[in-house]
Write a protein that holds these residues in place. Structure first.
Motif, PDB file in Angstrom:
ATOM      1  N   SER A 109     -61.345  12.595  17.099  1.00  0.00           N
ATOM      2  CA  SER A 109     -61.906  11.552  17.663  1.00  0.00           C
ATOM      3  C   SER A 109     -63.270  11.779  17.152  1.00  0.00           C
TER       4      SER A 109
ATOM      5  N   TYR B  22     -73.758   5.299  22.048  1.00  0.00           N
ATOM      6  CA  TYR B  22     -73.675   3.858  22.221  1.00  0.00           C
ATOM      7  C   TYR B  22     -74.965   3.037  22.352  1.00  0.00           C
TER       8      TYR B  22
ATOM      9  N   THR C 287     -72.297   7.510  27.070  1.00  0.00           N
ATOM     10  CA  THR C 287     -70.793   7.193  27.140  1.00  0.00           C
ATOM     11  C   THR C 287     -70.570   5.598  27.357  1.00  0.00           C
ATOM     12  N   PRO C 288     -69.370   5.426  26.944  1.00  0.00           N
ATOM     13  CA  PRO C 288     -69.152   3.815  27.308  1.00  0.00           C
ATOM     14  C   PRO C 288     -69.398   3.390  28.617  1.00  0.00           C
TER      15      PRO C 288
ATOM     16  N   HIS D 145     -64.456   3.196  23.297  1.00  0.00           N
ATOM     17  CA  HIS D 145     -63.843   4.259  23.244  1.00  0.00           C
ATOM     18  C   HIS D 145     -63.390   4.464  21.592  1.00  0.00           C
TER      19      HIS D 145
END
Length: 138
Positions: A11, A16, A41-42, A84
């Motif tokens: 991945s 973000y 992070t999301p 994600h």
């Protein structure tokens, strides 16, 4: 096994990139307030959006406050899944006579994209003096 689901080891790593435009009224073509920032992070991106939405709604009477379905419950889960998965999310919210729009987009770390190059620790906001976020220094 599904071919389109990346293996965790393969991945891409994302930052973000978030943008918020706030309009004092629907007559406006240009935002009164525009902010850009990043999250690592999301979850942090969606949390900040949710916090900003709550501040914008705090000044409204309880009966006029919309439910934040996109920032809580199923909407939150879907947004996190999309982020994600490397997909962009957009949200909008009417608050009184105005409205706000948010866009969160994953940017691969190490990207040549200028937003990606600064997304790890970037925050920019130009206080408008109109919205509740600027009044509180958010």
């Amino acid at each position: 096994m599904l071919d389109h689901v990346p293996e965790p080891a393969n991945s891409p790593s994302y930052a973000y990139w978030c943008e918020r435009s706030t309009y004092a009224s629907e007559d406006r073509d240009e935002p009164d307030c525009f902010a850009r920032y990043s999250a690592t992070t999301p979850e942090l991106a969606i949390q900040r959006l949710r916090d900003e939405a709550r501040i914008l709604l705090a000044g409204l009477p309880e009966a006029e406050r919309p439910v934040l379905g996109w920032a809580e419950g199923v909407g939150r889960v879907r947004a996190l899944g999309a982020l994600h998965g490397g997909r962009t999310c957009g949200f909008s919210l009417r608050h009184g006579d105005g409205w706000s729009e948010w866009v969160v987009r994953p940017v691969p770390r190490g990207s040549a994209d200028p937003a990606g190059a600064t997304a790890v620790s970037f925050t920019e906001a130009v206080p408008c003096g109109v919205c509740a976020l600027c009044a509180q220094g958010a």
